[in-house]
Design a protein around this motif. Structure first.
Motif, PDB file in Angstrom:
ATOM      1  N   LEU A   1      -0.901  -1.252  -4.114  1.00 55.00           N
ATOM      2  CA  LEU A   1      -2.301  -1.523  -3.757  1.00 55.00           C
ATOM      3  C   LEU A   1      -3.005  -0.212  -3.443  1.00 55.00           C
ATOM      4  O   LEU A   1      -2.424   0.676  -2.819  1.00 55.00           O
ATOM      5  N   ASN A   2      -4.274  -0.115  -3.877  1.00 51.85           N
ATOM      6  CA  ASN A   2      -5.058   1.047  -3.472  1.00 51.85           C
ATOM      7  C   ASN A   2      -5.689   0.770  -2.110  1.00 51.85           C
ATOM      8  O   ASN A   2      -5.543  -0.320  -1.554  1.00 51.85           O
ATOM      9  N   PHE A   3      -6.376   1.758  -1.557  1.00 49.31           N
ATOM     10  CA  PHE A   3      -6.939   1.637  -0.214  1.00 49.31           C
ATOM     11  C   PHE A   3      -7.918   0.472  -0.112  1.00 49.31           C
ATOM     12  O   PHE A   3      -7.850  -0.338   0.822  1.00 49.31           O
ATOM     13  N   GLU A   4      -8.834   0.357  -1.073  1.00 42.59           N
ATOM     14  CA  GLU A   4      -9.854  -0.689  -1.030  1.00 42.59           C
ATOM     15  C   GLU A   4      -9.236  -2.087  -1.078  1.00 42.59           C
ATOM     16  O   GLU A   4      -9.640  -2.985  -0.339  1.00 42.59           O
ATOM     17  N   GLU A   5      -8.255  -2.283  -1.950  1.00 36.39           N
ATOM     18  CA  GLU A   5      -7.594  -3.594  -2.061  1.00 36.39           C
ATOM     19  C   GLU A   5      -6.811  -3.909  -0.786  1.00 36.39           C
ATOM     20  O   GLU A   5      -6.763  -5.051  -0.337  1.00 36.39           O
ATOM     21  N   THR A   6      -6.198  -2.896  -0.214  1.00 33.87           N
ATOM     22  CA  THR A   6      -5.455  -3.091   1.034  1.00 33.87           C
ATOM     23  C   THR A   6      -6.384  -3.551   2.145  1.00 33.87           C
ATOM     24  O   THR A   6      -6.101  -4.531   2.847  1.00 33.87           O
TER      25      THR A   6
ATOM     26  N   GLY B   1       2.306   2.184  -3.252  1.00 32.44           N
ATOM     27  CA  GLY B   1       1.374   2.554  -4.310  1.00 32.44           C
ATOM     28  C   GLY B   1       0.941   1.392  -5.175  1.00 32.44           C
ATOM     29  O   GLY B   1       0.228   1.583  -6.161  1.00 32.44           O
TER      30      GLY B   1
ATOM     31  N   TYR C   1       0.836  -1.209   0.000  1.00 35.21           N
ATOM     32  CA  TYR C   1       0.000   0.000   0.000  1.00 35.21           C
ATOM     33  C   TYR C   1       0.872   1.260   0.000  1.00 35.21           C
ATOM     34  O   TYR C   1       0.640   2.178  -0.787  1.00 35.21           O
TER      35      TYR C   1
END
Length: 89
Positions: free
Chosen positions: A51-56, A49, A46
């Protein structure tokens, strides 16, 4: 309550030692979740950069968290009774 000490060493009589204030719970913490290497890798992805917030959040939610306890006084240790060992290997 049964407590387990995860180690390669048998600890029949635990003792208080100085901790590193920059590791896990530092000098002291009563109770909290164990952050294993998988969780750290997700956070690094994360922060990088990748992973985005939702995927994290999605990846963090599938990890089962275990609580760990940390004792910080000889008086607290007096309440522990060594019952034996269990090998997971």
């Amino acid at each position: 309550m049964i407590l387990y000490h995860g180690s390669t060493e048998i600890v029949e009589k635990p003792k208080i030692i100085s901790g590193d204030k920059f590791l896990d719970f530092g000098y002291g913490f009563v109770r909290g979740p164990v952050a294993n290497d998988t969780l750290y890798r997700i956070i690094v992805l994360y922060e990088s950069g990748i992973l985005n917030f939702e995927e994290t959040v999605k990846r963090l939610k599938v990890n089962e968290l275990f609580d760990q306890l940390s004792f910080h006084s000889d008086k607290a240790l007096e309440n522990l009774i060594f019952r034996g060992i269990e090998s997971l290997t």
